[in-house]
Design a protein around this motif. Sequence first.
Motif, PDB file in Angstrom:
ATOM      1  N   VAL A 208       0.838  -1.202   0.000  1.00 52.66           N
ATOM      2  CA  VAL A 208       0.000   0.000   0.000  1.00 52.66           C
ATOM      3  C   VAL A 208       0.872   1.250   0.000  1.00 52.66           C
ATOM      4  O   VAL A 208       2.010   1.245   0.474  1.00 52.66           O
ATOM      5  CB  VAL A 208      -0.946   0.045   1.223  1.00 52.66           C
ATOM      6  N   HIS A 209       0.312   2.303  -0.560  1.00 48.76           N
ATOM      7  CA  HIS A 209       0.867   3.653  -0.415  1.00 48.76           C
ATOM      8  C   HIS A 209      -0.008   4.400   0.578  1.00 48.76           C
ATOM      9  O   HIS A 209      -1.209   4.174   0.653  1.00 48.76           O
ATOM     10  CB  HIS A 209       0.847   4.415  -1.745  1.00 48.76           C
ATOM     11  N   GLN A 210       0.587   5.327   1.329  1.00 53.11           N
ATOM     12  CA  GLN A 210      -0.169   6.189   2.230  1.00 53.11           C
ATOM     13  C   GLN A 210       0.125   7.646   1.920  1.00 53.11           C
ATOM     14  O   GLN A 210       1.261   8.007   1.573  1.00 53.11           O
ATOM     15  CB  GLN A 210       0.167   5.894   3.693  1.00 53.11           C
ATOM     16  N   GLU A 220       3.274  12.095   0.398  1.00 57.80           N
ATOM     17  CA  GLU A 220       3.342  10.645   0.572  1.00 57.80           C
ATOM     18  C   GLU A 220       4.189  10.249   1.776  1.00 57.80           C
ATOM     19  O   GLU A 220       5.236  10.842   2.035  1.00 57.80           O
ATOM     20  CB  GLU A 220       3.917   9.996  -0.689  1.00 57.80           C
ATOM     21  N   GLU A 269      -5.113   5.720   2.093  1.00 60.75           N
ATOM     22  CA  GLU A 269      -4.283   4.526   1.877  1.00 60.75           C
ATOM     23  C   GLU A 269      -4.804   3.812   0.630  1.00 60.75           C
ATOM     24  O   GLU A 269      -5.994   3.532   0.519  1.00 60.75           O
ATOM     25  CB  GLU A 269      -4.393   3.619   3.099  1.00 60.75           C
ATOM     26  N   SER A 271      -3.921   0.774  -2.646  1.00 54.55           N
ATOM     27  CA  SER A 271      -3.121  -0.375  -3.068  1.00 54.55           C
ATOM     28  C   SER A 271      -3.229  -0.560  -4.572  1.00 54.55           C
ATOM     29  O   SER A 271      -4.113  -1.274  -5.062  1.00 54.55           O
ATOM     30  CB  SER A 271      -3.587  -1.648  -2.359  1.00 54.55           C
ATOM     31  N   TYR A 305      -9.874   3.999   3.226  1.00 59.04           N
ATOM     32  CA  TYR A 305      -9.248   4.071   4.549  1.00 59.04           C
ATOM     33  C   TYR A 305      -8.181   5.162   4.542  1.00 59.04           C
ATOM     34  O   TYR A 305      -7.644   5.528   3.487  1.00 59.04           O
ATOM     35  CB  TYR A 305      -8.585   2.747   4.900  1.00 59.04           C
ATOM     36  N   ALA A 307      -5.260   5.203   7.181  1.00 57.00           N
ATOM     37  CA  ALA A 307      -3.975   4.568   7.475  1.00 57.00           C
ATOM     38  C   ALA A 307      -4.233   3.362   8.358  1.00 57.00           C
ATOM     39  O   ALA A 307      -4.467   3.513   9.562  1.00 57.00           O
ATOM     40  CB  ALA A 307      -3.030   5.552   8.162  1.00 57.00           C
ATOM     41  N   THR A 308      -4.191   2.166   7.778  1.00 54.79           N
ATOM     42  CA  THR A 308      -4.471   0.952   8.554  1.00 54.79           C
ATOM     43  C   THR A 308      -3.323  -0.039   8.562  1.00 54.79           C
ATOM     44  O   THR A 308      -3.418  -1.080   9.211  1.00 54.79           O
ATOM     45  CB  THR A 308      -5.711   0.216   7.990  1.00 54.79           C
ATOM     46  N   LEU A 309      -2.249   0.218   7.836  1.00 54.68           N
ATOM     47  CA  LEU A 309      -1.137  -0.737   7.777  1.00 54.68           C
ATOM     48  C   LEU A 309      -0.631  -1.021   9.181  1.00 54.68           C
ATOM     49  O   LEU A 309      -0.380  -0.103   9.967  1.00 54.68           O
ATOM     50  CB  LEU A 309      -0.002  -0.183   6.913  1.00 54.68           C
ATOM     51  N   ALA A 331      -2.889  -4.605   5.745  1.00 59.09           N
ATOM     52  CA  ALA A 331      -3.715  -3.397   5.713  1.00 59.09           C
ATOM     53  C   ALA A 331      -5.154  -3.776   5.379  1.00 59.09           C
ATOM     54  O   ALA A 331      -5.401  -4.719   4.618  1.00 59.09           O
ATOM     55  CB  ALA A 331      -3.186  -2.406   4.675  1.00 59.09           C
TER      56      ALA A 331
END
Length: 446
Positions: A208-210, A220, A269, A271, A305, A307-309, A331
């Motif tokens: 994932v990227h946030q 980022e 977030e 993916s 979402y 930020a869930t990582l 995530a």
Amino acid sequence: RAAAPVSEALRAPPAAPMAAKLWALRRQRGHPLTLAEYVEACLTDEEHGYYTTKAPGAVFGATGSFVTSPEISQMFSELVGLWCAATWEAMGSPRRLRLVEMGPGRGTLMADLLRGTAGLPGFGEALEVEMVEVSPSMRAAQREALGVESGVDRAGGAGEVDTEDASDGGTSRFGPRVTWRGSLAAVPSGDAVPALFIAHELFDALPVHQFRRTEKGWCEVMVETADADDEHDTKLVLSPGPTTAAATIAERRLAAMDAASAADLDALEVSPAGWALAGELARRVADDAAPGAALIVDYGRFAPYGATLQGIRDHAFVDVMESPGDVDLSAYVDFQALAQAAAEAAPTAAVYEAVDQATFLKGLGIDVRTEMLAAAAGEGSESAAALRSQRDRLTATGADGMGERFMAMAIAHAAMPPPPMSGARYAPYDVPGGGAGEAARAVAPE
């Protein structure tokens, strides 16, 4: 979930063997790594990756980091098998059916699925099972669960061993032949054999990227060295301005939701790897010569979402920077983004909104199945009580209940009836530009 602040000192211990490799990549890039690059390396690196190097017992079950639904109860896999059999019948009960599981873990789901559907006339005889798995230790566990001897075809002769796509296989003790593949791309397509695809707790493990909304725009979250003199010391930082990923995948995700929801977000977030996989599944099941379907089950929601990582170790959450390569990273899944990507990739695919796991399992008959097994075990027995407890755990609602946190989403050829327990058909947003697949390619690592 609330957006997590970017830490100024989330550090990996110097002993982590993955760290030196990460920073060799960082030096090669000439700038901090994206969070997606970090996750992908930590989970799938051939030498130090969590999934590629750990023994199955160190990943799954009581001795590992987490327990999956198939390991909680055989009923979960039996009902997924029922979903597959009912979908096969809706397809006209084709003589051949390719059943593909991606990220099969220890093989528990497929083993219970094949056992549970063995008595359905014609279904088992039609199956050609494909297991998409890169880890040698996981493959060994799957072969044991399915009763396939390594490199040996129980029907007679040597099993397939193809170094081109890293496949091997043989006949399972349940009857169908099983072939292992190193990637979805190695699974045959375009040969007029219809296919069903199963992805259970796969998408949550994709990179994932946030992003964070700032006065400069969407910036980022990156992974950087915390100490110039110690390449093993890592932290999360925020890019000084919008990155290529922010200008492509972040903006694209925002465009595929209503304006009010997009305006309310201060963190996001995404993916692109998940988008690409959902798109590929949609293209495969939308083949007019071989209509098929896909089932995705994971924890998440039909919404974005922030930020869930999170890191997971020994059934507890840990920091994502802790012991790279020795900790699972996961995530929550944005199912609406997957639906959008699938719909864009294949106009002849019907994409259905996700339903919660409780609705999915109850609709397929988990209550009836529980009572059948409980009666066979003996009313009032410990086994009967355990079966009901398993059912309750899989279908529990509330913030922490698996029945609510986990979702099931189907993708199928538009000419087929909706698969069992599907949600409403998804109506994609009209997003200008190249779509999710193009955005994902724009940020693919060099």
